[in-house]
Design a protein around this motif. Structure first.
Motif, short mmCIF file in Angstrom:
data_model
loop_
_atom_site.label_atom_id
_atom_site.label_comp_id
_atom_site.label_asym_id
_atom_site.label_seq_id
_atom_site.Cartn_x
_atom_site.Cartn_y
_atom_site.Cartn_z
N MET A 1 0.94 -1.52 0.04
CA MET A 1 0.08 -0.15 0.39
C MET A 1 0.54 1.14 0.43
SD MET A 1 -2.78 1.09 0.09
CE MET A 1 -4.30 2.20 0.49
N PHE A 2 1.66 1.05 1.04
CA PHE A 2 3.06 2.22 0.51
C PHE A 2 3.49 2.37 -0.44
CE2 PHE A 2 7.22 3.98 1.62
CZ PHE A 2 7.17 5.23 2.20
N ARG A 3 3.96 1.89 -0.86
CA ARG A 3 3.95 1.56 -2.01
C ARG A 3 3.64 2.27 -3.74
NH1 ARG A 3 7.61 -3.85 -4.09
NH2 ARG A 3 9.10 -3.36 -2.18
N PHE A 4 1.92 1.93 -3.40
CA PHE A 4 1.01 2.80 -4.52
C PHE A 4 0.72 3.57 -3.80
CE2 PHE A 4 -3.64 4.37 -5.06
CZ PHE A 4 -3.56 4.15 -6.02
N LEU A 5 0.99 4.41 -2.15
CA LEU A 5 0.76 5.72 -2.40
C LEU A 5 2.10 6.95 -2.78
CD1 LEU A 5 -0.78 5.57 1.03
CD2 LEU A 5 -2.02 6.33 -0.84
#
Length: 158
Positions: free
Chosen positions: A1-5
């Motif tokens: 999720m962090f990568r997407f954000l």
């Protein structure tokens, strides 16, 4: 999720700024701003037209008692395209216009449908879910031959 954000809030704006600078070097600053504004206006009109069409198709399918899966996917794509087209930038405009293209949407839907089918079949191979299909299987085997209606009388005594 962090990568997407991280990609959503850091990488994409950097790419958009770099593209805007390169395009403004070629066609000029005013023309670049006009291009971004015009694509936002035209995109909003296209989103409104296709969105209303998708909504009418969903209502027609539901009135016929059918599941409007394709029409719902079209609606989701149109909403995402609208967000992308209203976001200032060239790359997001290109992706938004691609999502408004029916041929691209159909290929994307087919790819997602094949992935969903694979995941569902893989889930079935892991074992049956509790209570899933038990009654259906029993009916097919003829084990539930007894009637389902219970007739009786009662009297309330207080």
């Amino acid at each position: 999720m962090f990568r997407f954000l991280f990609v959503l809030f850091i990488i994409i704006p950097i790419i958009e700024i770099a593209l805007l600078i390169q395009v403004s070097d070629v066609i000029g600053g005013f023309a670049t701003i006009a291009l971004v504004v015009i694509t936002a206006i035209l995109g909003a009109k296209m989103v409104k037209t296709q969105g209303m069409g998708a909504l009418q198709n969903v209502q027609a399918q539901m009135a016929q008692g059918q599941m409007p899966a394709k029409e719902l996917f079209t609606g989701i794509c149109v909403v995402i395209a609208g967000v992308l087209l209203l976001t200032p930038g060239i790359m997001t405009d290109v992706f938004g216009l691609l999502l408004l293209t029916p041929a691209i949407r159909n290929k994307l839907a087919a790819g997602l449908a094949s992935q969903a089918t694979v995941r569902m079949s893989a889930g079935r191979q892991q074992g049956p879910l509790p209570f899933a299909g038990q009654q259906h299987a029993e009916r097919e085997q003829g084990q539930m031959e007894r009637p389902t209606t219970i007739d009786g009388e009662y009297e309330r005594k207080d």
